[in-house]
Design a protein around this motif. Structure first.
Motif, PDB file in Angstrom:
ATOM      1  N   GLN A  61      -8.377  22.123 -93.431  1.00  0.00           N
ATOM      2  CA  GLN A  61      -9.450  21.634 -94.295  1.00  0.00           C
ATOM      3  C   GLN A  61      -9.051  20.105 -94.766  1.00  0.00           C
ATOM      4  OE1 GLN A  61      -9.497  23.800 -97.379  1.00  0.00           O
ATOM      5  NE2 GLN A  61     -10.254  25.519 -96.871  1.00  0.00           N
ATOM      6  N   ASP A  62      -8.322  19.405 -94.821  1.00  0.00           N
ATOM      7  CA  ASP A  62      -7.533  18.079 -95.416  1.00  0.00           C
ATOM      8  C   ASP A  62      -8.178  17.462 -93.689  1.00  0.00           C
ATOM      9  OD1 ASP A  62      -5.850  18.928 -93.683  1.00  0.00           O
ATOM     10  OD2 ASP A  62      -4.024  18.359 -95.264  1.00  0.00           O
ATOM     11  N   ALA A  67      -8.119  11.298 -91.695  1.00  0.00           N
ATOM     12  CA  ALA A  67      -8.095  10.819 -91.288  1.00  0.00           C
ATOM     13  C   ALA A  67      -8.724   9.195 -92.315  1.00  0.00           C
ATOM     14  CB  ALA A  67      -9.811  10.940 -90.556  1.00  0.00           C
ATOM     15  N   VAL A  68      -8.691   9.207 -93.357  1.00  0.00           N
ATOM     16  CA  VAL A  68      -9.521   8.213 -94.116  1.00  0.00           C
ATOM     17  C   VAL A  68      -8.689   8.439 -95.252  1.00  0.00           C
ATOM     18  CG1 VAL A  68     -11.331   7.420 -95.474  1.00  0.00           C
ATOM     19  CG2 VAL A  68     -11.910   8.892 -94.641  1.00  0.00           C
ATOM     20  N   GLN A  81     -11.730   2.451 -88.510  1.00  0.00           N
ATOM     21  CA  GLN A  81     -12.648   3.404 -87.298  1.00  0.00           C
ATOM     22  C   GLN A  81     -11.597   4.599 -87.530  1.00  0.00           C
ATOM     23  OE1 GLN A  81     -14.445   1.415 -83.706  1.00  0.00           O
ATOM     24  NE2 GLN A  81     -15.889   0.166 -85.179  1.00  0.00           N
ATOM     25  N   TYR A  82     -12.380   5.769 -87.259  1.00  0.00           N
ATOM     26  CA  TYR A  82     -11.608   6.816 -86.882  1.00  0.00           C
ATOM     27  C   TYR A  82     -12.851   7.653 -86.060  1.00  0.00           C
ATOM     28  CZ  TYR A  82     -14.486   8.950 -90.607  1.00  0.00           C
ATOM     29  OH  TYR A  82     -15.289   9.577 -91.991  1.00  0.00           O
ATOM     30  N   GLY A 103     -17.264   8.292 -88.027  1.00  0.00           N
ATOM     31  CA  GLY A 103     -16.311   7.132 -88.845  1.00  0.00           C
ATOM     32  C   GLY A 103     -16.248   5.738 -89.362  1.00  0.00           C
ATOM     33  N   CYS A 104     -16.334   5.157 -90.126  1.00  0.00           N
ATOM     34  CA  CYS A 104     -15.716   3.820 -90.848  1.00  0.00           C
ATOM     35  C   CYS A 104     -15.430   4.074 -92.041  1.00  0.00           C
ATOM     36  CB  CYS A 104     -16.652   2.260 -89.831  1.00  0.00           C
ATOM     37  SG  CYS A 104     -15.522   1.256 -90.523  1.00  0.00           S
TER      38      CYS A 104
END
Length: 564
Positions: A61-62, A67-68, A81-82, A103-104
């Motif tokens: 879930q995380d 990633a962010v 970016q990811y 995303g970014c």
């Protein structure tokens, strides 16, 4: 009139994609207008915030937060970016929708992530392909069980667990007996059916947590967790009985077969995955050699371990001796039974050690054969023998070659080169092959004999009587000499059975115009009997044992008659 361009949200919807912005401080997520089409089963509340959306994500879930929020990277003004992949499930009964998110994120004044934006798209088909490729990389395509790579990984993991928790487990190698016969009789497709059926029978008798994998073509590896030595034997018999007691149905008809098992208890008798596999394989080989359909557990063996240390030492010495030219010849006379004048000398390999002592052929040849060095030894012996023949035109020498050498193309290239370099040498060379070689494949050996005789060399069958070569095969091979196995010769003065056997061999050889040599002649009484029976040559303790000296410089020569 030109058609109006579709709305961006309509384009995204047709592609299974949606865009979002995520205000991290407030945790509010805003989506493009087509999000309900992409996530048609997700309630609106699940899309309203990062935390709410995370509750629908699996398996981790995380994954978005990692990633962010926890990326550990720095935003230097252009954002970071990811790209991540995860599954989304609206409820427990619903299917998982696999999402790829690109995303970014952008940092706030404090350098920490403050806002993210990106695009999500459905990639169920790609995920399915990836999973299929992953499965193929982990599993045997025929049986569906784990493959060898995964077995090794599971075995290493089991070794670590056993050491950590002071537990024990068993590793088994199960080999289907005589699977090649099924291939030959029915074809590979039937053999594949057998392999699949055996895998299913093993699988049906495993406990939860045990591991089954296909180790190689006809072998399966089994890891039995929390298993003692006694339990290992019981489980092995259960597997063998499941294979032995019921025929395997195949398309051509039922097939009856057996399997053998080699097992090792870990960590008691193996401290690593590699050691467990080696020892289980060793036990399996010994089980098959003893009797098909049997079970054998690996046990320490002081004599075997000592012999292996000797093998390792001798192997190192053989390689060093080859490199340092420390292989030498000893010469044992083969004499005319009547005149006692040497007809030729048999060349026996010796290895001079660093301390000056000599290792004899029985200490060298078996180890060299077992470890694949014999072709190098035989090539060096050939070079030494040819060099002696070239240096002494009046002598005749014989050399023994290993069974594998009869089919060794490198040996043939070497002898052809040496014969061309030394004209006349071939006619004074006798090549001895053992009877066990002669009976393996008459046609192959006949080709070997023919090629040597085309050079002008002669062929002797060594240790005749120890195997099952018939005189008809001797005739087919076209050999020049038969050397009667010394085990039958050494007691002819005291054994009526040996006398009858040797006399019969000599008589039959004489009728086929094949010369005879009696080995291991110990005394005058035996020599007299052999002479009276018509034996041509003798060798052994009576006529002189092998010596590294070159006796032909001083002794008279009888020689063999010219080749017919």
């Amino acid at each position: 009139m030109p058609t109006a361009a579709p709305e961006p949200s309509a384009i995204l919807a047709s592609l299974g994609q949606a865009t979002f912005t995520w205000d991290i401080a407030s945790d509010v997520m805003a989506w493009s207008g087509n999000v309900a089409v992409v996530f048609e089963d997700l309630p609106h509340a699940a899309l309203a915030s990062g935390n709410a959306f995370a509750t629908c994500i699996e398996p981790l879930q995380d994954v978005r937060a990692q990633a962010v929020l926890n990326s550990g990277k720095l935003d230097r003004g252009a954002g970071v970016q990811y790209q991540i992949e995860y599954g989304v499930r609206a409820k427990a009964s619903a299917e998982v929708i696999w999402i790829e998110e690109t995303g970014c994120w952008f940092a706030g004044p404090d350098g920490k992530p403050a806002r993210a934006q990106g695009l999500v798209r459905i990639n169920n088909e790609r995920h399915a392909r990836d999973q299929q490729l992953l499965s193929l990389s982990r599993h045997d395509p025929l049986t569906g069980e784990l493959n060898r790579t995964q077995l090794v990984a599971s075995l290493a993991e089991a070794v670590e667990e056993a050491a950590r928790f002071r537990a024990s487990f068993a590793f088994l190698l199960l080999g289907i007996d005589h699977l090649a016969h099924i291939n030959d009789a029915f074809g590979f497709d039937v053999a594949d059916q057998v392999i699949v059926e055996i895998a299913q029978r093993i699988r049906a008798r495993l406990r939860g947590g045990d591991v089954l994998a296909r180790f190689s073509g006809n072998k399966f590896g089994v890891i039995l967790k929390n298993c003692s030595s006694d339990e290992m034997a019981v489980a092995s018999e259960r597997f063998l009985a499941a294979i032995r007691n019921e025929v395997v149905p195949t398309q051509p008809g039922p097939v009856s077969l057996t399997a053998s098992i080699g097992a090792v208890s870990v960590p008691r008798h193996a401290r690593s995955a590699d050691e467990a596999m080696v020892r289980a394989q060793e036990a399996l080989d010994r089980a098959k050699a003893r009797r098909s359909g049997s079970y054998l557990a690996w046990r320490p063996n002081v004599e075997r371990d000592a012999q292996r240390r000797v093998n390792i030492r001798v192997t190192d010495e053989i390689v060093s001796a080859l490199n340092e030219r420390r292989l030498v010849m000893a010469y044992e006379p083969v004499v005319d039974v009547r005149s006692r004048v040497p007809a030729f000398h048999e060349c026996l390999v010796r290895m001079r050690q660093d301390d000056g002592e000599l290792l004899l052929a029985p200490d060298i040849v078996p180890v060299a054969e077992k470890l694949g060095l014999i072709h190098l030894v035989d090539q060096r012996v050939l070079e030494l023998v040819v060099a002696e023949l070239a240096a002494a035109p009046q002598i005749q020498l014989s050399l023994n070659i290993s069974p594998d050498t009869t089919m060794d193309p490198d040996w043939w290239l070497r002898i052809e080169m040496l014969m061309r370099a030394h004209p006349g040498v071939a006619q004074r060379l006798i090549v001895e092959i053992t009877e066990t070689v002669a009976i393996q494949d008459i046609d192959d050996v006949r080709g070997f004999v023919t090629r040597l005789k085309n050079f002008g060399s002669r062929i002797a069958i060594d240790d005749f009587g120890a195997g099952n070569t018939s005189f008809r095969n001797l005739r087919k091979l076209g050999v020049d000499l038969v050397k009667i196995d010394g085990a039958f010769v050494q007691n002819i003065a005291r054994s009526a059975d040996d006398r009858a056997f040797v006399q019969t061999l000599i008589d039959l050889a004489r009728r086929l115009d094949i010369k005879t040599v009696a080995e291991w002649v110990q005394d005058e009484e035996s020599a007299t009997l052999l002479r009276d029976w018509g034996c041509d040559y003798i060798q052994g303790r009576l006529t002189g044992l092998a010596s590294s000296e070159r006796p032909w410089a001083v002794e008279p020569r009888a020689g063999l008659p010219a080749a017919g």
